[in-house]
Scaffold this active site. Structure first.
Site: not given
Length: 368
Positions: A77, A79, A108, A138-139, A167, A345
């Protein structure tokens, strides 16, 4: 669909994969704002004639058409969660001497995205046909997930015999993933003035039994295809109360159940309802997990080739990832990518640059 000419340019995809990671990170792409990065990815991939490039919204797919016996899917992903004054990226020398790339998305999961972009460019004749997938949203809520949209709109774009999701796994292989369930456990009472509390029934006090059951709950470790998945059932939120001088007539405890992929969604729901028998239980979100699939010959070949470069042995993925979407399509899937997931994150999100290079070498050794 051609990418707009105003798309920000990425460096040569076949060049240094760490510089490419920094460039991908430096194009902000918080969920819902992926267009600029998707445009840049599409424009860069269209510069490689051995790839067929497709697009759906802000998801970009590139694939080889070599007529190989097998096809593998490599996905990631594009985003990120919101930026926290941690862009543009910067390179930092850690205390142990390792060089790190700091910034939003380095873990991430734009390191994994950059590895895939790099290999999409350099592997003109891979041993199997490869579909490279770069998707949005995705988030955020699963209903918006770009990979889920591709499953609905273009399932043929995702056809394959094995999927690798980039991932962050700190450069190790993590098979399958846990499922996840969120539910609201509601208690009810009767309002009254707090000066005459005996005239009411306090719904917040009644929630104490819910918390007692959670405190007494013993989570299981479950062996699935040789990997041990750790389950968990926890309160993640509580709401209740009307005013500072009123006995509340309603309270909601939100719980999250992370369950091993040996259990299907219906079984997970039944388990949660059993734990909270006697209470009003409303399931608000439920996604099944994915078995590791380590007994599949193609997965075994992947594990052998990758661990020859990275060392170590496969482990379980405790969280939920989009490997579950591939599992629903009947495609064995594993997680493999650079970056310590514990730093995902985080405001100090950062990735060891050698880990990015090692992941690229390992995937190339498998696919070349």
């Amino acid at each position: 669909m051609a990418a707009p000419t105003s798309a920000p340019a990425l460096p040569d995809l076949a060049g240094d994969v760490v510089a490419l990671t920094a460039a991908v990170c430096d194009i902000p792409s918080v969920s819902g704002d992926e267009r600029a990065l998707a445009d840049a990815i599409e424009a860069a991939l269209r510069g490689h004639p051995h790839l067929e490039v497709l697009r759906d919204g802000d998801a970009v797919v590139a694939r080889t058409r070599l007529g190989r016996e097998r096809r593998v899917v490599v996905a990631g992903h594009i985003d990120t969660v919101p930026i926290a004054s941690n862009l543009p990226t910067r390179r930092v020398r850690a205390e142990d001497g390792a060089e790190e790339l700091w910034g939003r998305g380095t873990v991430d999961m734009k390191g994994g995205v950059a590895v895939a972009l790099h290999l999409a460019a350099v592997l003109r004749e891979p041993r199997w046909d490869v579909t490279w997938v770069f998707y949005d949203h995705e988030e955020v809520a699963s209903a918006l997930n770009g990979l889920g949209r591709l499953v609905r709109n273009h399932p043929d774009w995702l056809a394959g015999d094995l999927a690798v999701l980039g991932e962050p796994t700190a450069g190790g292989i993590e098979g399958g993933c846990n499922g996840t369930l969120r539910a609201e456990i509601r208690t009810t009472g009767r309002t009254a003035h707090s000066a005459r509390g005996w005239r009411g029934v306090n719904a917040i006090h009644a929630a104490g039994e819910v918390l007692d059951r959670l405190n007494a709950y013993e989570a299981s470790d479950v062996d699935v295809d040789g990997l041990v998945f750790r389950e968990g059932l926890n309160a993640v939120g509580i709401t209740g109360g009307i005013a500072a001088n009123m006995i509340p007539d309603s309270c909601v405890v939100t719980v999250n159940y992370r369950f091993a992929p040996s259990l299907d969604p219906a079984g997970a729901e039944a388990h949660v309802r059993q734990v909270f028998e006697g209470f009003d239980v409303t399931v608000t979100d439920l996604a099944g997990g994915a078995r590791p699939g380590l007994d599949d010959p193609l997965v075994q070949g992947f594990v052998e080739a990758v661990t020859a470069v990275t060392g170590g042995a496969p482990g379980p993925k405790y969280g939920w990832t989009d490997v579950a979407r591939f599992a629903e399509l009947g495609i064995p899937a594993v997680n493999f990518g650079p970056g310590d997931p514990m730093l995902a994150h985080a405001d100090d999100e950062r990735c060891d640059v050698e880990q990015i290079r090692t992941c690229a070498r390992a995937l190339q050794a498998w696919l070349a």
